[in-house]
Design a protein around this motif. Sequence first.
Motif, PDB file in Angstrom:
ATOM      1  N   LEU A   1       0.826  -1.207   0.000  1.00 46.03           N
ATOM      2  CA  LEU A   1       0.000   0.000   0.000  1.00 46.03           C
ATOM      3  C   LEU A   1       0.862   1.260   0.000  1.00 46.03           C
ATOM      4  O   LEU A   1       0.549   2.241  -0.696  1.00 46.03           O
ATOM      5  N   LEU A   2       1.947   1.256   0.764  1.00 47.93           N
ATOM      6  CA  LEU A   2       2.822   2.422   0.797  1.00 47.93           C
ATOM      7  C   LEU A   2       3.561   2.596  -0.526  1.00 47.93           C
ATOM      8  O   LEU A   2       3.787   3.719  -0.991  1.00 47.93           O
ATOM      9  N   VAL A   3       3.941   1.480  -1.172  1.00 49.47           N
ATOM     10  CA  VAL A   3       4.589   1.565  -2.480  1.00 49.47           C
ATOM     11  C   VAL A   3       3.645   2.188  -3.497  1.00 49.47           C
ATOM     12  O   VAL A   3       4.054   3.020  -4.327  1.00 49.47           O
ATOM     13  N   GLN A   4       2.384   1.844  -3.436  1.00 46.77           N
ATOM     14  CA  GLN A   4       1.398   2.459  -4.336  1.00 46.77           C
ATOM     15  C   GLN A   4       1.275   3.962  -4.104  1.00 46.77           C
ATOM     16  O   GLN A   4       1.208   4.751  -5.062  1.00 46.77           O
ATOM     17  N   ASP A   5       1.251   4.365  -2.839  1.00 49.42           N
ATOM     18  CA  ASP A   5       1.153   5.797  -2.532  1.00 49.42           C
ATOM     19  C   ASP A   5       2.370   6.556  -3.053  1.00 49.42           C
ATOM     20  O   ASP A   5       2.239   7.674  -3.598  1.00 49.42           O
ATOM     21  N   ILE A   6       3.548   5.975  -2.897  1.00 42.21           N
ATOM     22  CA  ILE A   6       4.758   6.645  -3.384  1.00 42.21           C
ATOM     23  C   ILE A   6       4.721   6.776  -4.904  1.00 42.21           C
ATOM     24  O   ILE A   6       5.060   7.835  -5.466  1.00 42.21           O
ATOM     25  N   ARG A   7       4.299   5.698  -5.571  1.00 37.93           N
ATOM     26  CA  ARG A   7       4.226   5.760  -7.030  1.00 37.93           C
ATOM     27  C   ARG A   7       3.256   6.833  -7.496  1.00 37.93           C
ATOM     28  O   ARG A   7       3.566   7.626  -8.406  1.00 37.93           O
ATOM     29  N   ASP A   8       2.098   6.896  -6.866  1.00 38.53           N
ATOM     30  CA  ASP A   8       1.103   7.892  -7.282  1.00 38.53           C
ATOM     31  C   ASP A   8       1.585   9.310  -6.998  1.00 38.53           C
ATOM     32  O   ASP A   8       1.345  10.231  -7.805  1.00 38.53           O
ATOM     33  N   ARG A   9       2.274   9.538  -5.882  1.00 39.39           N
ATOM     34  CA  ARG A   9       2.761  10.868  -5.568  1.00 39.39           C
ATOM     35  C   ARG A   9       3.851  11.301  -6.563  1.00 39.39           C
ATOM     36  O   ARG A   9       3.832  12.440  -7.047  1.00 39.39           O
ATOM     37  N   LEU A  10       4.765  10.395  -6.874  1.00 41.67           N
ATOM     38  CA  LEU A  10       5.824  10.736  -7.826  1.00 41.67           C
ATOM     39  C   LEU A  10       5.258  10.938  -9.224  1.00 41.67           C
ATOM     40  O   LEU A  10       5.734  11.803  -9.978  1.00 41.67           O
ATOM     41  N   ALA A  11       4.253  10.152  -9.577  1.00 48.80           N
ATOM     42  CA  ALA A  11       3.647  10.317 -10.906  1.00 48.80           C
ATOM     43  C   ALA A  11       2.934  11.654 -11.013  1.00 48.80           C
ATOM     44  O   ALA A  11       2.934  12.286 -12.085  1.00 48.80           O
ATOM     45  N   ALA A  12       2.322  12.129  -9.922  1.00 51.40           N
ATOM     46  CA  ALA A  12       1.631  13.417  -9.971  1.00 51.40           C
ATOM     47  C   ALA A  12       2.610  14.582 -10.016  1.00 51.40           C
ATOM     48  O   ALA A  12       2.314  15.625 -10.617  1.00 51.40           O
ATOM     49  N   GLU A  13       3.792  14.421  -9.409  1.00 52.29           N
ATOM     50  CA  GLU A  13       4.764  15.503  -9.375  1.00 52.29           C
ATOM     51  C   GLU A  13       5.785  15.432 -10.506  1.00 52.29           C
ATOM     52  O   GLU A  13       6.552  16.371 -10.682  1.00 52.29           O
ATOM     53  N   SER A  14       5.806  14.323 -11.230  1.00 46.24           N
ATOM     54  CA  SER A  14       6.801  14.145 -12.283  1.00 46.24           C
ATOM     55  C   SER A  14       6.459  14.981 -13.514  1.00 46.24           C
ATOM     56  O   SER A  14       5.282  15.147 -13.875  1.00 46.24           O
ATOM     57  N   GLN A  15       7.508  15.493 -14.162  1.00 46.80           N
ATOM     58  CA  GLN A  15       7.366  16.258 -15.401  1.00 46.80           C
ATOM     59  C   GLN A  15       7.723  15.433 -16.637  1.00 46.80           C
ATOM     60  O   GLN A  15       7.650  15.939 -17.756  1.00 46.80           O
ATOM     61  N   GLU A  16       8.115  14.195 -16.433  1.00 48.02           N
ATOM     62  CA  GLU A  16       8.556  13.365 -17.557  1.00 48.02           C
ATOM     63  C   GLU A  16       7.399  12.722 -18.311  1.00 48.02           C
ATOM     64  O   GLU A  16       7.563  12.284 -19.450  1.00 48.02           O
ATOM     65  N   GLY A  17       6.251  12.601 -17.676  1.00 47.63           N
ATOM     66  CA  GLY A  17       5.107  11.998 -18.354  1.00 47.63           C
ATOM     67  C   GLY A  17       5.255  10.497 -18.487  1.00 47.63           C
ATOM     68  O   GLY A  17       5.808   9.834 -17.602  1.00 47.63           O
ATOM     69  N   LYS A  18       4.769   9.934 -19.576  1.00 47.69           N
ATOM     70  CA  LYS A  18       4.804   8.493 -19.802  1.00 47.69           C
ATOM     71  C   LYS A  18       5.689   8.177 -20.993  1.00 47.69           C
ATOM     72  O   LYS A  18       5.963   9.027 -21.846  1.00 47.69           O
ATOM     73  N   GLY A  19       6.120   6.905 -21.050  1.00 51.51           N
ATOM     74  CA  GLY A  19       6.998   6.470 -22.130  1.00 51.51           C
ATOM     75  C   GLY A  19       6.244   6.101 -23.389  1.00 51.51           C
ATOM     76  O   GLY A  19       5.053   6.408 -23.572  1.00 51.51           O
ATOM     77  N   MET A  20       6.957   5.379 -24.269  1.00 52.15           N
ATOM     78  CA  MET A  20       6.386   5.027 -25.572  1.00 52.15           C
ATOM     79  C   MET A  20       5.213   4.086 -25.444  1.00 52.15           C
ATOM     80  O   MET A  20       4.219   4.184 -26.187  1.00 52.15           O
ATOM     81  N   PHE A  21       5.279   3.175 -24.543  1.00 57.14           N
ATOM     82  CA  PHE A  21       4.231   2.164 -24.397  1.00 57.14           C
ATOM     83  C   PHE A  21       3.206   2.549 -23.308  1.00 57.14           C
ATOM     84  O   PHE A  21       2.469   1.711 -22.821  1.00 57.14           O
ATOM     85  N   GLY A  22       3.197   3.800 -22.888  1.00 54.56           N
ATOM     86  CA  GLY A  22       2.213   4.270 -21.925  1.00 54.56           C
ATOM     87  C   GLY A  22       2.569   4.006 -20.469  1.00 54.56           C
ATOM     88  O   GLY A  22       1.711   4.186 -19.589  1.00 54.56           O
TER      89      GLY A  22
ATOM     90  N   LEU B   1       4.903   4.644 -16.967  1.00 62.03           N
ATOM     91  CA  LEU B   1       5.523   5.786 -16.303  1.00 62.03           C
ATOM     92  C   LEU B   1       7.021   5.774 -16.517  1.00 62.03           C
ATOM     93  O   LEU B   1       7.650   4.713 -16.650  1.00 62.03           O
ATOM     94  N   ALA B   2       7.598   6.974 -16.517  1.00 63.10           N
ATOM     95  CA  ALA B   2       9.033   7.120 -16.734  1.00 63.10           C
ATOM     96  C   ALA B   2       9.671   7.721 -15.487  1.00 63.10           C
ATOM     97  O   ALA B   2       9.000   8.272 -14.601  1.00 63.10           O
ATOM     98  N   GLY B   3      10.976   7.614 -15.408  1.00 65.49           N
ATOM     99  CA  GLY B   3      11.716   8.188 -14.303  1.00 65.49           C
ATOM    100  C   GLY B   3      11.529   7.421 -13.007  1.00 65.49           C
ATOM    101  O   GLY B   3      11.361   6.194 -12.988  1.00 65.49           O
ATOM    102  N   ALA B   4      11.576   8.164 -11.881  1.00 65.95           N
ATOM    103  CA  ALA B   4      11.430   7.535 -10.559  1.00 65.95           C
ATOM    104  C   ALA B   4      10.057   6.912 -10.400  1.00 65.95           C
ATOM    105  O   ALA B   4       9.910   5.837  -9.782  1.00 65.95           O
ATOM    106  N   ALA B   5       9.024   7.551 -10.953  1.00 62.68           N
ATOM    107  CA  ALA B   5       7.684   6.973 -10.869  1.00 62.68           C
ATOM    108  C   ALA B   5       7.618   5.636 -11.595  1.00 62.68           C
ATOM    109  O   ALA B   5       6.932   4.702 -11.150  1.00 62.68           O
ATOM    110  N   GLY B   6       8.355   5.504 -12.710  1.00 61.75           N
ATOM    111  CA  GLY B   6       8.380   4.238 -13.434  1.00 61.75           C
ATOM    112  C   GLY B   6       9.057   3.139 -12.624  1.00 61.75           C
ATOM    113  O   GLY B   6       8.639   1.971 -12.670  1.00 61.75           O
ATOM    114  N   GLN B   7      10.119   3.486 -11.886  1.00 58.99           N
ATOM    115  CA  GLN B   7      10.792   2.474 -11.058  1.00 58.99           C
ATOM    116  C   GLN B   7       9.858   1.957  -9.962  1.00 58.99           C
ATOM    117  O   GLN B   7       9.815   0.742  -9.687  1.00 58.99           O
ATOM    118  N   TRP B   8       9.114   2.859  -9.346  1.00 55.50           N
ATOM    119  CA  TRP B   8       8.180   2.415  -8.315  1.00 55.50           C
ATOM    120  C   TRP B   8       7.000   1.657  -8.931  1.00 55.50           C
ATOM    121  O   TRP B   8       6.428   0.780  -8.285  1.00 55.50           O
TER     122      TRP B   8
END
Length: 301
Positions: A65-86, A88-95
Amino acid sequence: ALPIDLQYGKLVAWLVDRQRVPSDWRKKLQPVQANAGELAGALPGALLRELRGGLDATAAPLDYLLVQDIRDRLAAESQEGKGMFGRLAGAAGQWDDVCRAYHKNDVFLGEAAQRMCQYVDYEIPYQKKQLAKFRQQLADTDRREAEYERQASQAVQRYHDACKGFGIEGRDLESELHQLTGKLPTIFESVAQGLRVKEVADGVQYLRQWLQLCEMEGGAGDLLPALTSFSDPSNDQPIASAAEGEEGEEVSLAEALNAGAIDWGTDKGAQGAAEEGGISWDIGAADPEPEGGGISWDIDA
């Protein structure tokens, strides 16, 4: 669907029996948690404390549950957007990869069931005890606060009563008390007027007669000079000059009183008292023995 009546302590075994999770799900969960722990080291500590509700980042291992929260927070704050296949990219993609690893073989279900058993057996009773202790501390704090407020109000009331007794308002205590010193001569003069009444003179005269009757050494001529001076109606001099010496030097009240100290005649011994007509106990030498040294029976031959 009807609810399943299942004891919570056997939930993990039930998931394994129903083949919802593999039997070695704990072994497969370890590398996923290790990967999440490595990624957590690169996160700001403030983010983890915020997501944990103020707890330290190292308070407990990360869960699904905490891993999901971290992923969602990083995805909302990330400026990289999504990759070619849709994805997440960057730190949000790793989580997001960690979340996908949790979903593989549904190991997150085994972790959730295990955490629920731990919370029911340990965390919830501990939190209840902590809550009861904090409530008791809060009640004690409220009681002490009410007691301190009551003592403070009583102290304020005593302060106002004391100021009222001195005849001041108590707003500027130092200056008001300094102003009271101007009333001291009037107060002392009223005391002197009280000593000039007939009762005081009669009391001094009675004490003088009693000392003369007891024949005290030194007499009673200098008895209580300061009191005699104040109580004399003919003496109407101010108090400031009443305690002055013969040469105009001011002396203290104790020195003025000691100037005519009473001699109680304690230096006389018992022998001196007997020589001046004290009590004679008629104890003298014994009668001499009859001549001849024998016993006289007073019998005629």
